[in-house]
Design an enzyme around this catalytic site. Sequence first.
Site, PDB file in Angstrom:
ATOM      1  N   TYR A 223      47.395  44.581  70.165  1.00 46.80           N
ATOM      2  CA  TYR A 223      46.842  45.869  69.748  1.00 46.80           C
ATOM      3  C   TYR A 223      47.531  47.006  70.493  1.00 46.80           C
ATOM      4  O   TYR A 223      47.943  48.008  69.893  1.00 46.80           O
ATOM      5  CB  TYR A 223      45.337  45.894  70.012  1.00 46.80           C
ATOM      6  CG  TYR A 223      44.675  47.215  69.733  1.00 46.80           C
ATOM      7  CD1 TYR A 223      44.276  47.553  68.442  1.00 46.80           C
ATOM      8  CD2 TYR A 223      44.432  48.141  70.755  1.00 46.80           C
ATOM      9  CE1 TYR A 223      43.660  48.781  68.172  1.00 46.80           C
ATOM     10  CE2 TYR A 223      43.818  49.357  70.506  1.00 46.80           C
ATOM     11  CZ  TYR A 223      43.435  49.670  69.210  1.00 46.80           C
ATOM     12  OH  TYR A 223      42.832  50.886  68.947  1.00 46.80           O
TER      13      TYR A 223
ATOM     14  N   SER B 117      45.765  55.610  70.600  1.00 44.60           N
ATOM     15  CA  SER B 117      44.675  55.106  71.425  1.00 44.60           C
ATOM     16  C   SER B 117      45.062  55.306  72.891  1.00 44.60           C
ATOM     17  O   SER B 117      46.246  55.496  73.202  1.00 44.60           O
ATOM     18  CB  SER B 117      44.471  53.612  71.144  1.00 44.60           C
ATOM     19  OG  SER B 117      43.651  52.993  72.114  1.00 44.60           O
TER      20      SER B 117
END
Length: 257
Positions: free
Chosen positions: A161, A148
């Site tokens: 995360y 990501s």
Amino acid sequence: MTGLAAFDLTGRTALVTGSSQGIGRALAGGLAAAGATVVVHGRDAGKAARAADEIAEATGSRTISAVFDVTDAAAVDAGIEAVEAELGTPDIVVNNAGIQRRAPIAEFSDADWHELVETNLSSAFHLSRRVARGMIERGSGKLIQIGSVQSQLARPSIAPYAATKGAIVMLTKGLCADLAPHGVQANAIAPGYFATELTQALVADETFSAWVRGRTPAGRWGEVDDLVGALVFLASSASDFVNGQTIYVDGGMTAVV
């Protein structure tokens, strides 16, 4: 192989975790369109089977579905054993399964932390460890992790995360160190902000969408098909000398301040 032939996946098999919807489904469809036999994986057997059938109809490639818990090492072993019984060790494994949990760090629960780590990071370890055995024996393989922009950039309320996605980059480098001598390539794709079923609320939030468009040099949200080119490259012979790398597919977000 040279030229466009180097990108042809005909005769190869691919497993994409979490591919019954969203980004994973687009990745599975892209691999099938490039000629691969694809295993569509999900938690819902009916949904995975429907996605596999739809991809097969759209691309003409063979697809099957598989259902197992990627956070459970024993379940991963059994699931891969079943896939190997039908197709052999996959030539390509895409560790895509992932979740998001948001909360200020002082309020983040233990349960959400553990779920993020197990789903986003441990699953990639379990899958990679299991399929590495067959890839080493065969002398070839492609392990592709989905990171990501949060592999590199932080935002409020998603520190855990970001930690899992940062770890994915280092897991990828470690897989390269261990497996490159055996003819296996391990790389990662790090998407920016993409419009999917799971981000519909964010896309619909005009304040947030305006921030995404303004922060991204390309001036828009990513569409899932924007990821397919990088994936096919990393899954194909065209990337046989590319190893341990992370490709950011983010419209330029990580390139600018």
